[in-house]
Design an enzyme around this catalytic site. Structure first.
Site, PDB file in Angstrom:
ATOM      1  N   GLY A  59       0.794  -1.226   0.000  1.00 35.87           N
ATOM      2  CA  GLY A  59       0.000   0.000   0.000  1.00 35.87           C
ATOM      3  C   GLY A  59       0.827   1.277   0.000  1.00 35.87           C
ATOM      4  O   GLY A  59       0.288   2.358  -0.233  1.00 35.87           O
ATOM      5  N   CYS A  98     -26.084 -11.995 -21.270  1.00 35.11           N
ATOM      6  CA  CYS A  98     -25.743 -13.320 -20.747  1.00 35.11           C
ATOM      7  C   CYS A  98     -26.518 -13.670 -19.490  1.00 35.11           C
ATOM      8  O   CYS A  98     -26.358 -14.758 -18.949  1.00 35.11           O
ATOM      9  CB  CYS A  98     -24.236 -13.431 -20.495  1.00 35.11           C
ATOM     10  N   CYS A 154     -22.818  -6.736 -19.322  1.00 38.49           N
ATOM     11  CA  CYS A 154     -21.565  -6.947 -18.585  1.00 38.49           C
ATOM     12  C   CYS A 154     -20.488  -5.982 -19.065  1.00 38.49           C
ATOM     13  O   CYS A 154     -20.264  -5.841 -20.268  1.00 38.49           O
ATOM     14  CB  CYS A 154     -21.019  -8.352 -18.833  1.00 38.49           C
ATOM     15  N   CYS A 203     -18.754 -12.195 -20.068  1.00 38.13           N
ATOM     16  CA  CYS A 203     -20.039 -12.239 -20.779  1.00 38.13           C
ATOM     17  C   CYS A 203     -19.976 -13.260 -21.917  1.00 38.13           C
ATOM     18  O   CYS A 203     -20.865 -14.103 -22.068  1.00 38.13           O
ATOM     19  CB  CYS A 203     -20.350 -10.844 -21.316  1.00 38.13           C
TER      20      CYS A 203
END
Lengths: 374, 206, 312
Positions: free
Chosen positions: C41, C253, C275, C281
């Site tokens: 991080g 989908c 999607c 998808c």
């Protein structure tokens, strides 16, 4: 019914083909040669070399041609090429005092050793469009004077001898000179890194900031101590030989700004320096750079930081036009995933807003009804 | 990869394919650093002068260059050829000061008294720290260290040997300085593992 | 001179290194990646180079990918979740050309996935590396523009400003009004910007099997999240973090619990949601899943898009 569309690759290829055609322009007009660009648009070439941080007029001319005259795009092309070049070493500091000057002016002395030399300047031209230039009429050859051999002393040295101007800030010779192409920026920034950053900073950005200092945003009472343009030798120390050898010459523009200074708790009253040094003939840039350099010396000289031009992080983080153009123009890339997220949020918030407003109206209406009934 | 005989001069024994070898070495190290406790194959592609080992040499050749001062432990400093080999193949300056080193190479970890003499970075720039490469004989046959922290699914173990004295206490101190601290790279024959500063030691178990 | 000028760039073109970057640059980036992994991080400054694509267009991600990629890698590049968006196509072509690596659109087949703005729907697995393109790596930047100040805040773990900002959102809007680039805390220490992914994707970063690397070229920062690392979206007890929910499944989908893009069908308010992850998808459709608006492969004479009233 819906069928998803594909074809990114074909679209890109076609766009690039069209770009190549538009770049070339009308096919029956002769194409530009690099020699024409380098020779006749030399100030554009100089700007691209300066901000591209690569001294190579032919490559800069190629970049300008490839970029269809878009100078920031040309700077970018040159930078992207420069970054792939192996690094053999670094030169010795160039001696601008030994410059073979083509232009040298001082606004602080009427006459001085080496004289005032106007050189190839737009100054004192009347800005009237010249229809003759639409053609290619022959020109008179330029006048040249014999070399007097007189040394062209730098104005800052004349002032320095009398102690009126601060010494050049002492450099710690044990510390290697910064290289902003190889180390990430860190604040506060030392002057070597700052000058490098300014030297390849965008001319327009620095010009505007320099102008702002003249209008009172960090006024520095500047005088153009000296501007000189000409060629200097570039020397490289060869450890095996034990001495420096000249590997070539570059044209530079140097500006020494002399600024009146009343003194502060950190420094006595004296003239102070703002410095500009740029590849090629780039007088406006060198002057703007020196004003910005002086403004950015505020904390070193104990001045209050009150104006944008004095704000180191602001100026130095935003003066690179390759970075700024990239990030501004990246807004053209698709952002529909994030936009979808925002759409959803704004729809929800609007629904709540109107629901609350409707509830208020209902309350108000019933209040009105009550009042009417009373 | 066939074993290359030890070089006779410092100019030999470097990467034959620098681009490929450093990519392979780096990926092994990156995976080792990302999954503390895991052991990754490091092909034998260098032939440095002893006591520098082939894996430590491959790692230093992958990582170091003119921008990264390297510190060598007394066991390595004794052999001039080691120093010269590193300088020739990486261009890195050798430093006598632990606190100035970007990398340290340690041939005798058991004699390394203190880890906190190396650069630990600052609170603002914890990355300005020394990465210490320890040459170890094994990663599996020493006393097992139980590891927890980022990169580890629950718990992992590693059993390198030799290790610096009072390692558990020293590592705990290193962990407590987080985000400051050193990262350890364990160079074993043909393999590499790592202990980044984020790794915590739990009780060592037999 | 002119001959030199035309020759020089051509010679250079012929001699570009594997994956474009020179070895010294790769080493510098690799060192930064290792530090990033060791300090999850934390944004490691690195000497980002000019790349042959503009800053802001993925130069950080491209540099990270170039520094880690090898000839055996299989690369997938997505932008907005899609493999066929123009910039994804362009970056994929760049690596196919300069590194000669195999490329794929299938998430499970990729060893390196470079992404802009999404995390694939298919869960990532051990051995995969997800490389994020990051525009502004500093999560505190819009609260405090000065690097000198934000660096101090990270050093002192002083993140009060971020909590104040999020709380002001709640006070004003009744909810946290951050929908993407939603800040996270990594392993309980550094507050980190996940890049402008929708907050929908934040939970996928937590305890991921894959290594996640973040490259910000213009801002010259690299950071990392190792696998199996705690990544927690900032929130409040009375306003817990929540992700976006879509009211209907993908129109092509039928997938639910995925991130959807809104597609405008006509000028009468017709909309459909599909999607954003094109590979997800497509593979669902290949498995036989059909959404409400899935058309067949185009044949002459079929109804063009938008002629029918969408069933929304």
């Amino acid at each position: 019914m819906y069928v998803a569309v594909k074809g990114g690759e074909a679209a890109i290829a076609n766009a690039h083909r069209l770009l190549a055609s538009r770049r070339r322009g009308e096919a029956d007009v002769p194409g530009l040669t690099l020699a024409q660009i380098a020779g006749q648009l030399s100030l554009a070439v100089d700007r691209v070399m300066g901000e591209g941080s690569l001294y190579d007029p032919e490559l800069a001319a190629l970049a300008i041609k490839q970029a269809r005259g878009d100078l920031i795009e040309a700077v970018f092309l040159l930078r992207a090429y420069r970054t792939t070049l192996p690094r053999f070493g670094h030169s010795e500091p160039v001696d601008t005092g030994a410059m073979l000057v083509e232009r040298r002016i001082s606004a602080v002395y009427k006459d001085l050793p080496g004289g005032q030399l106007l050189g190839p300047t737009f100054d004192y031209t009347h800005r009237l469009l010249d229809p003759a230039l639409a053609g290619d009429a022959p020109l008179d050859a330029p006048e040249t004077a014999a070399d007097t051999g007189e040394k062209v002393i730098r104005v800052s040295d004349i002032l320095g001898d009398e102690g009126l101007i601060e010494d050049d800030p002492a450099t710690d010779v044990s510390r290697p000179v910064a290289d902003i192409t190889r180390t990430p920026m860190e604040f506060p920034m030392e002057r070597d890194a700052r000058l490098q950053t300014l030297a390849r900073g965008d001319e327009g950005f620095l010009l505007a900031l320099a102008y702002s200092t003249q209008r009172g945003y960090a006024r520095s009472h500047p005088f153009a101590g000296e501007i000189r343009i000409g060629e200097v030798d570039v020397e490289v120390m060869i450890p095996e030989l034990g001495f420096a050898v000249v590997i070539g010459r570059v044209k530079l523009t140097e500006c020494q700004m002399v600024n009146q200074f009343k003194g502060s708790s950190k420094a006595p009253p004296q003239f102070t320096r703002g410095y500009g040094l740029v590849f090629g003939q780039a007088e406006r840039k060198a002057m703007a750079m020196s004003l910005c350099d002086r403004a950015l010396r505020a904390s070193e000289l104990g001045e209050d930081i009150t104006a944008p031009a004095q704000d180191e992080e602001f100026v130095l983080s935003h003066c690179d036009n390759v970075q700024s153009t990239g990030f501004v123009e990246h807004l053209k890339l698709p952002h529909y995933v994030d936009f979808q997220a925002e759409l959803d949020l704004v729809r929800r918030m609007r629904a709540e807003y109107f629901a609350k407003a409707a509830a208020r109206d209902d309350d108000a209406a019933s209040d009105d009804a009550k009042e009417a009934a009373e | 990869m066939a074993h290359t005989p030890a070089s006779t001069t410092i100019y030999e024994g470097g990467f034959v394919d620098p681009v490929g070898a450093s990519q392979t070495g780096f990926r092994a190290l990156m995976d080792a650093m990302a999954r503390p406790g895991s052991i990754h194959v490091l092909p034998d592609v260098t032939a440095p002068p002893a006591p520098l080992t082939a894996s430590a040499a491959a790692l230093i050749a992958t990582l170091a260059d003119a921008d990264t001062p390297v510190w060598l432990d007394p066991a390595l400093t004794k052999t001039v050829a080691v120093r010269d080999w590193i300088v020739f193949h990486t261009g890195a300056p050798i430093t006598a000061h632990q606190s100035e080193a970007a990398f340290a190479v340690v041939a005798a970890p058991e004699k390394l008294s203190a880890l906190n003499g190396f650069a630990l970075g600052t609170q603002e720039f914890p990355d300005r720290s020394t990465s210490v490469i320890l040459q170890v004989a094994t990663l599996t046959e020493g006393v097992a260290l139980m590891l927890e922290g980022p990169g580890i699914n629950g718990r992992a173990s590693l059993a390198p040997d030799p290790l610096p004295q009072h390692f558990a206490a020293q590592w705990m101190a290193n962990r407590q300085a987080f985000p400051r601290g050193i990262d350890l790279i364990l160079a074993a024959p043909g393999a590499v593992a790592a202990l980044p500063r984020s790794t915590r030691l739990t009780r060592s178990e037999a | 001179m002119t001959a030199q000028a035309t020759d020089a760039p051509q010679q250079a073109l012929a001699s570009y290194n594997f994956a474009y970057l020179d070895e010294q640059t790769k080493r510098m980036i690799r060192r930064a990646i290792l530090k990033g992994i060791a300090i999850p991080g934390y944004q490691v400054p690195f000497a980002s180079r000019e790349m042959p694509m503009p800053y802001g267009w993925g130069t950080g991600g491209v540099q990270v990918t170039a520094a880690i990629i090898g000839p055996d890698d299989v690369l997938k590049v997505i932008d907005q979740g899609a493999d066929d968006t123009t910039n994804a196509v362009s970056i994929r072509a760049f690596f196919a050309k300069t590194a000669g690596v195999a490329t794929t659109t299938a998430t499970p087949d990729a060893t390196i996935i470079q992404t802009r703005h999404r995390i694939p729907e298919t869960p990532l697995k051990a051995g995969q590396v997800l490389v994020y393109q990051v525009p502004i790596p500093e999560p505190l930047r819009f609260l405090e523009p000065r690097e000198t100040e934000t660096r101090k805040m990270h050093a002192l773990e002083e993140y009060g400003l971020m909590h104040v900002k999020l709380y002001e959102d709640i006070a004003r809007n009744g909810r946290i009004a951050t929908t993407y680039a939603y800040p996270v805390k990594v392993e309980g220490r550094y507050v980190m910007d996940p890049s402008p992914t929708p907050k929908f994707d934040n939970p996928k970063m937590h305890q991921s099997e894959a290594l996640q690397l973040f490259g910000a070229g213009r801002e010259k920062r690299i950071y990392a999240i190792p696998p199996h690392t705690d990544v927690v979206s900032l929130d409040f007890e009375d306003h817990p973090f929540e992700i976006q929910h879509f009211e209907e499944p993908c129109a092509l989908c039928g997938a639910e619990q995925v991130y959807l893009d809104e597609v405008v069908l006509d000028d009468k308010g017709g909309r459909m949601f599909v999607c954003s992850d094109t590979h997800h998808c497509e593979s669902r459709r290949a498995e036989g899943h059909r959404g409400a608006l899935l058309g067949d492969e185009p044949v002459f004479g079929t109804t063009p898009v938008g002629d029918k009233e969408p069933a929304i």
